[in-house]
Design an enzyme around this catalytic site. Structure first.
Site, short mmCIF file in Angstrom:
data_model
loop_
_atom_site.label_atom_id
_atom_site.label_comp_id
_atom_site.label_asym_id
_atom_site.label_seq_id
_atom_site.Cartn_x
_atom_site.Cartn_y
_atom_site.Cartn_z
N HIS A 90 25.26 75.29 90.67
CA HIS A 90 24.69 76.51 90.54
C HIS A 90 23.37 76.16 89.52
O HIS A 90 23.39 75.35 88.72
CB HIS A 90 25.88 77.31 89.83
N ASP B 91 31.73 72.91 84.54
CA ASP B 91 31.38 74.43 84.67
C ASP B 91 32.47 74.88 85.67
O ASP B 91 32.88 74.98 87.00
CB ASP B 91 30.12 74.45 85.50
N GLN C 34 33.80 79.34 88.56
CA GLN C 34 34.60 79.53 90.00
C GLN C 34 35.98 78.97 89.94
O GLN C 34 36.52 79.27 90.88
CB GLN C 34 33.49 79.13 91.16
N LYS D 210 34.55 86.79 85.81
CA LYS D 210 35.08 85.96 87.26
C LYS D 210 36.71 85.97 87.05
O LYS D 210 37.31 85.82 88.06
CB LYS D 210 34.63 84.72 87.23
N CYS E 22 22.29 81.03 94.19
CA CYS E 22 21.84 80.50 92.98
C CYS E 22 22.09 79.05 93.15
O CYS E 22 22.50 78.47 92.20
CB CYS E 22 22.48 81.04 91.70
N1 C6P Z 1 27.77 82.77 90.23
C1 C6P Z 1 27.93 83.84 92.21
O1 C6P Z 1 27.51 84.85 92.85
P1 C6P Z 1 27.24 83.62 84.54
O2 C6P Z 1 26.08 84.42 85.24
O3 C6P Z 1 26.45 83.10 83.34
O4 C6P Z 1 28.44 84.36 84.13
O5 C6P Z 1 27.70 82.46 85.38
C2 C6P Z 1 26.85 81.50 86.04
C3 C6P Z 1 27.46 80.58 86.99
C4 C6P Z 1 27.55 79.28 86.72
N2 C6P Z 1 28.29 78.49 87.60
C5 C6P Z 1 28.94 78.90 88.47
C6 C6P Z 1 29.69 77.90 89.27
C7 C6P Z 1 28.73 80.13 88.86
O6 C6P Z 1 29.26 80.49 90.27
C8 C6P Z 1 27.82 81.03 88.21
C9 C6P Z 1 27.99 82.60 88.73
C10 C6P Z 1 27.93 84.06 90.41
O7 C6P Z 1 28.06 82.70 92.62
C11 C6P Z 1 26.56 84.74 90.21
S1 C6P Z 1 25.04 83.79 90.51
#
Ligand code: C6P
Length: 404
Positions: A121, A198, A201, A224, A362
């Site tokens: 991401h 990270d 997910q 999440k 993203c």
């Molecule tokens: N992915 C998706 O629709 P935040 O926004 O900080 O809570 O998470 C960011 C993020 C970082 N790493 C991974 C693997 C992610 O999937 C995400 C967030 C969402 O896939 C929103 S872009």
């Protein structure tokens, strides 16, 4: 006993209609829905003990501090973290990664190497690129194959005594691949590199034991995991976090302030400047309890059945291609239909009450790898049903007929 009918009653939003149809929420990878118990915990905080924490001697402040610190302990226990001071409550995954990347600006030297994977991401790419620009470190990339799996033999070739950090997602948000993080961590440690995983997910599907996998930093977002937005976790090994400079200065992260010099508070407060998301932290703890009550094995079994069924049904549609076909997957299906833009499919299925995400998610380097503008992504949770899969499949068939 996993009873889907009882579970669905916990989520008030699942009763609503969208465009005159029952909501079919398949955008769980973007954010999960919230059970009533999590919503109630936020209302309860603001209705009965709203106060700032770690600051007041008055009763409300102490009550709020106690409940917030209980939530930290719940996070600690859930991830099997050795000490509660190793749990930094942040605003989410992005914030957590930036804390670590910023901290390494003082540690990395020109010519040092850091390794990222091809399926990250943007949150786990951009902060490290910024770090490399500041320090002169070099970014290397673990390639992936067409199934959407990392090529570990190539990873091993990238590792050397120059490698200082490896950062990789546990589960890809765009493909659903579960990466072999234990092997990635073990290999990195052989060259004394630290690893940040990270887990944005992963944590709604997999119960993670940070000590067992011996990860150096693990980050995730509460939203999440059936928790609220604006709160998340940075786990780091105490000795590593102690070496990092704080990311933000402000209240509560200090020991002593004079105009000549400031000394910083001990962990975790060193990285928690300013008033935190108090209700969010509390609700994060409640969400963790909720998921554990259902049980992660039960969640995984149910979701695996759902994803197998959805994959089989969708593949019956002529011209439909799934991106991310590893056998090690969570419940994400990214797909396209030949000759149709993903955005058009997303728009039509929305008219039928179905929420999916379309676009690059993203994760532009993944789209570049497959030479596509984006995908339609249906991401499932334990509160989705086979009937909802059928609604999706029929809607995609309808969209195909309208658009081709
Ligand atoms: N992915 C998706 O629709 P935040 O926004 O900080 O809570 O998470 C960011 C993020 C970082 N790493 C991974 C693997 C992610 O999937 C995400 C967030 C969402 O896939 C929103 S872009």
């Amino acid at each position: 006993m996993f009873d889907i009918n009882i579970i669905r009653k916990d989520f008030p939003i699942l009763n609503r209609e969208v465009n005159g149809k029952p909501l079919v929420y398949l955008d769980n990878a973007a954010t999960s829905q919230k059970p009533q118990i999590v919503i109630d915990s936020i209302v309860d905080y603001y209705s009965t003990y709203n106060a700032n924490i770690h600051r007041g001697v008055h009763t409300l402040s102490q009550e709020a501090t106690d409940v917030f610190e209980i939530a930290r302990k719940k996070v600690q226990k859930h991830f099997n973290i050795k000490e509660s001071k190793e749990v930094i409550l942040t605003s989410g995954t992005t914030h957590s990664i930036n804390i670590v990347a910023n901290g390494y600006a003082e540690i990395l030297q020109k010519g040092d190497e850091v390794i990222v994977s091809a399926m990250e991401h943007h949150s786990n790419i951009v902060p490290w690129q910024m770090l490399c620009e500041r320090t002169g470190a070099v970014l290397k990339v673990i390639p992936m194959n067409s199934e959407g799996e990392l090529i570990l033999s190539e990873y091993e070739k990238l590792l050397s005594e120059k490698t200082k950090l490896v950062f990789v997602n546990h589960v890809s948000n765009a493909l659903g691949t579960i990466n072999p993080i234990e092997i990635i961590i073990e290999k990195a440690h052989e060259v004394n590199a630290a690893v940040l995983v990270d887990g944005a997910q992963a944590c709604s599907h997999i119960k993670v034991d940070v000590q067992k996998i011996d990860v150096d930093y693990y980050v995730t977002s509460a939203h999440k995991m059936c928790g609220p937005t604006g709160v998340g976790m940075l786990y780091g090994k105490k000795e590593l976090l102690n070496e990092l400079q704080p990311y933000q200065g402000g209240g509560e992260m200090i020991k002593e302030v004079t105009f000549e010099k400031t000394t910083y508070a001990d962990l975790p407060h060193k990285f928690e400047a300013g008033t935190p998301n108090i209700s969010g932290g509390i609700a994060f703890g409640v969400a963790i309890d909720y998921l554990n009550e259902i049980g992660f094995d039960e969640i995984a079994n149910y979701e695996n059945e759902l994803i197998a069924y959805a994959t089989q049904q969708l593949l019956e549609i002529e011209g439909l291609k799934i991106y991310g076909t590893s056998q090690y997957k969570t419940s994400v299906i990214s797909f396209n239909i030949e000759g149709i833009h993903p955005y058009d499919i997303g728009t039509i299925v929305d008219k039928l009450g179905i929420a999916v995400r379309t676009g690059h998610h993203c994760a532009q380097p993944i789209m570049e790898f497959y030479k596509i503008p984006g995908t339609v992504r249906a991401s499932f949770s334990f509160y989705n049903t086979k009937e909802e899969v059928d609604v999706l499949v029929n809607a995609v068939k309808k969209a195909k007929m309208m658009l081709q």
